[in-house]
Structure formats: C-alpha cells, structure tokens
Design a protein around this motif. Structure first.
Motif, short mmCIF file in Angstrom:
data_model
loop_
_atom_site.label_atom_id
_atom_site.label_comp_id
_atom_site.label_asym_id
_atom_site.label_seq_id
_atom_site.Cartn_x
_atom_site.Cartn_y
_atom_site.Cartn_z
N ARG A 29 100.69 22.02 -103.45
CA ARG A 29 100.95 22.05 -102.01
C ARG A 29 100.15 23.17 -101.33
NH1 ARG A 29 104.84 18.84 -100.10
NH2 ARG A 29 106.23 17.86 -101.58
N ASP A 30 100.04 24.30 -102.01
CA ASP A 30 99.26 25.42 -101.46
C ASP A 30 97.77 25.08 -101.43
OD1 ASP A 30 98.73 28.18 -100.60
OD2 ASP A 30 97.94 28.44 -102.63
N ILE A 31 97.24 24.60 -102.54
CA ILE A 31 95.82 24.27 -102.64
C ILE A 31 95.44 23.16 -101.67
CG2 ILE A 31 94.02 23.31 -104.15
CD1 ILE A 31 95.48 24.69 -106.51
N LEU A 32 96.32 22.18 -101.52
CA LEU A 32 96.02 21.02 -100.68
C LEU A 32 96.37 21.23 -99.22
CD1 LEU A 32 97.22 18.25 -103.15
CD2 LEU A 32 94.86 18.89 -102.62
N HIS A 33 96.81 22.45 -98.88
CA HIS A 33 97.08 22.84 -97.48
C HIS A 33 98.17 22.01 -96.82
CE1 HIS A 33 93.47 25.18 -98.00
NE2 HIS A 33 92.74 24.10 -98.16
N TYR A 34 99.25 21.68 -97.57
CA TYR A 34 100.34 20.89 -97.00
C TYR A 34 101.02 21.60 -95.84
CZ TYR A 34 100.58 16.85 -100.07
OH TYR A 34 100.33 15.65 -100.69
N GLU A 44 87.05 -10.44 -91.16
CA GLU A 44 87.37 -11.72 -90.53
C GLU A 44 88.13 -12.65 -91.47
OE1 GLU A 44 83.54 -13.10 -89.22
OE2 GLU A 44 83.42 -11.56 -87.64
N LYS A 45 87.85 -12.56 -92.76
CA LYS A 45 88.54 -13.39 -93.75
C LYS A 45 89.79 -12.72 -94.31
CE LYS A 45 84.39 -15.81 -95.27
NZ LYS A 45 83.49 -16.07 -96.40
N ASN A 46 90.15 -11.57 -93.74
CA ASN A 46 91.30 -10.78 -94.20
C ASN A 46 91.18 -10.42 -95.69
OD1 ASN A 46 93.69 -9.36 -93.81
ND2 ASN A 46 94.95 -11.11 -94.37
N LYS A 47 89.97 -10.05 -96.09
CA LYS A 47 89.72 -9.68 -97.48
C LYS A 47 89.10 -8.28 -97.61
CE LYS A 47 89.25 -14.30 -99.28
NZ LYS A 47 88.50 -15.18 -100.16
N LEU A 48 89.12 -7.52 -96.52
CA LEU A 48 88.52 -6.19 -96.54
C LEU A 48 89.41 -5.22 -97.30
CD1 LEU A 48 86.24 -4.29 -95.67
CD2 LEU A 48 87.52 -3.89 -93.54
N VAL A 49 88.84 -4.61 -98.33
CA VAL A 49 89.53 -3.59 -99.12
C VAL A 49 88.66 -2.33 -99.05
CG1 VAL A 49 90.39 -2.90 -101.39
CG2 VAL A 49 90.54 -5.30 -100.67
N ILE A 50 89.28 -1.22 -98.67
CA ILE A 50 88.55 0.04 -98.55
C ILE A 50 88.98 0.97 -99.68
CG2 ILE A 50 88.28 2.12 -97.14
CD1 ILE A 50 88.54 0.28 -94.70
N PHE A 51 88.00 1.56 -100.36
CA PHE A 51 88.24 2.57 -101.37
C PHE A 51 87.85 3.91 -100.75
CE2 PHE A 51 87.69 -1.32 -103.64
CZ PHE A 51 88.61 -1.25 -104.68
N ALA A 52 88.81 4.80 -100.61
CA ALA A 52 88.57 6.06 -99.90
C ALA A 52 88.92 7.24 -100.81
CB ALA A 52 89.41 6.12 -98.63
N GLY A 53 87.97 8.14 -100.97
CA GLY A 53 88.17 9.34 -101.78
C GLY A 53 88.40 10.57 -100.91
N ALA A 54 88.42 11.70 -101.56
CA ALA A 54 88.73 12.97 -100.89
C ALA A 54 87.74 13.33 -99.79
CB ALA A 54 88.80 14.11 -101.91
N GLY A 55 86.54 12.82 -99.85
CA GLY A 55 85.53 13.14 -98.86
C GLY A 55 85.95 12.79 -97.44
N ILE A 56 86.80 11.79 -97.28
CA ILE A 56 87.20 11.41 -95.92
C ILE A 56 88.10 12.45 -95.28
CG2 ILE A 56 86.95 8.95 -96.39
CD1 ILE A 56 90.05 8.77 -96.31
N SER A 57 88.71 13.31 -96.07
CA SER A 57 89.66 14.30 -95.53
C SER A 57 89.08 15.70 -95.40
CB SER A 57 90.91 14.34 -96.41
OG SER A 57 91.57 13.09 -96.37
N VAL A 58 87.87 15.90 -95.84
CA VAL A 58 87.26 17.24 -95.79
C VAL A 58 87.18 17.76 -94.36
CG1 VAL A 58 85.11 18.52 -96.20
CG2 VAL A 58 86.00 16.99 -97.95
N VAL A 82 92.70 1.63 -100.81
CA VAL A 82 92.96 2.24 -102.11
C VAL A 82 92.40 3.66 -102.02
CG1 VAL A 82 92.50 2.13 -104.59
CG2 VAL A 82 92.68 0.01 -103.25
N THR A 83 93.23 4.64 -102.38
CA THR A 83 92.78 6.02 -102.27
C THR A 83 93.30 6.85 -103.44
OG1 THR A 83 92.70 7.98 -100.85
CG2 THR A 83 94.73 6.70 -100.80
N THR A 84 92.54 7.86 -103.77
CA THR A 84 92.96 8.83 -104.78
C THR A 84 93.43 10.12 -104.11
OG1 THR A 84 90.67 9.63 -104.93
CG2 THR A 84 91.35 7.96 -106.52
N ASN A 85 93.48 10.12 -102.79
CA ASN A 85 93.82 11.33 -102.05
C ASN A 85 95.28 11.72 -102.22
OD1 ASN A 85 91.24 11.09 -101.18
ND2 ASN A 85 91.70 11.05 -99.02
#
Length: 160
Positions: A112-117, A49-63, A139-142
């Motif tokens: 590219r092979d390992i990450l299934h591009y 609501e305050k436009n201050k939401l920051v999401i940190f997302a790691g590899a788990g979201i893409s499994v 913010v992501t490390t993916n």
C-alpha cells in the motif's frame, strides 16, 4: 508524415482521436510512430463494432497518475528486506519473499505504501480513453484501481 496524420485524424471516430493526439503532442524522439498505425486503429474500430475489443493494460498506463512501475515496486521490496537490488532480478517471486519474511500484515502495508494507496491517485487521460473505447473486456496486471475509478466515473455520468 505528421501532415498525413492530421488529415487522417478527421476521419477517425472520436474515441480513437486520443491515439493521434498523444502521438502529435509528445516529442517524436520518445514516441515511435508505427508504420501500421492506421491499420491498428481500423482493427480496434472493427473489434469494438463487433463487441470483441479486449484491452490488455499494464502498469505503464498508471505512471502519469503517480503509480510506480513494477521495477520500482520490486526494488523497494528488496530494499525493505535488506537485500541489494542489483543481485536480484527474479521479479515474480520478490513479493512472495516479502510475504514469507514479514507476514501478510506487513506485506499489505508495504505494498500500500509503495503503490501510493494513501495518495489519492486519480485516473489520467489514458484510463478515461480506454474506458471510452467501450471494450468488451479489460485485462490488467495493475494493483491500482484507476481503471475502476474511470469506469465508475462514466457509469455515474450515464445515469445522470
């Protein structure tokens, strides 16, 4: 406890309901319900609501989309170098070893092979729900582009 969760779910904004849906539909022996879940949801709502939401997302979201976790990536890099993965746990430099040993072209091809591009991975409900939360930043490390695909989907939908 689950009955209480169901009752409170009706009070939540639509974009937060996915959190409870996830918890309620997954086996409870896998998902621990944090004691401060509702406080966390309120904090997310307030930040949004305050436009201050920051999401940190790691590899788990893409499994669930078929993307590997870093351990799988690092193990495959170590194997490709002919090393024993049990002897190496220096995750942050493993990619650099591959680059130094085989050069940039083979490094890019291997990742590219390992990450299934080439598998045409698609965003899963987690990617979509994170975008629907309308964060100020993500913010992501993916290495994958699944968050970007989900964002593009919603941008195109809004233009229609």
């Amino acid at each position: 406890e689950l009955k209480k969760l169901n009752e409170v779910q009706n009070l939540l904004v639509e974009s937060e309901k996915w959190i409870l849906d996830y918890i309620l539909h997954d086996p409870l022996d896998i998902v621990d319900i944090p004691a401060n879940l509702f406080e966390a949801i309120r904090n997310i709502q307030e930040a949004r609501e305050k436009n201050k939401l920051v999401i940190f997302a790691g590899a788990g979201i893409s499994v669930d989309s078929g993307a590997p976790l870093w351990k799988e990536v690092s193990d495959k890099i170590i194997q490709s170098l002919g090393l024993n993965e049990a002897d190496y746990n220096e995750a942050l430099i493993i990619g650099q070893w591959l680059h130094d040993e085989r050069g940039e072209k083979e490094y890019n091809e291997k990742l590219r092979d390992i990450l299934h591009y080439d598998k045409g991975l698609q965003p899963n409900p987690i990617h979509h729900q994170l975008i629907r939360l309308n964060p100020r930043h993500i913010v992501t490390t993916n290495y994958d582009d699944l968050l970007e695909q989900a964002l593009n989907y919603y941008q195109k939908r809004l233009k229609l």
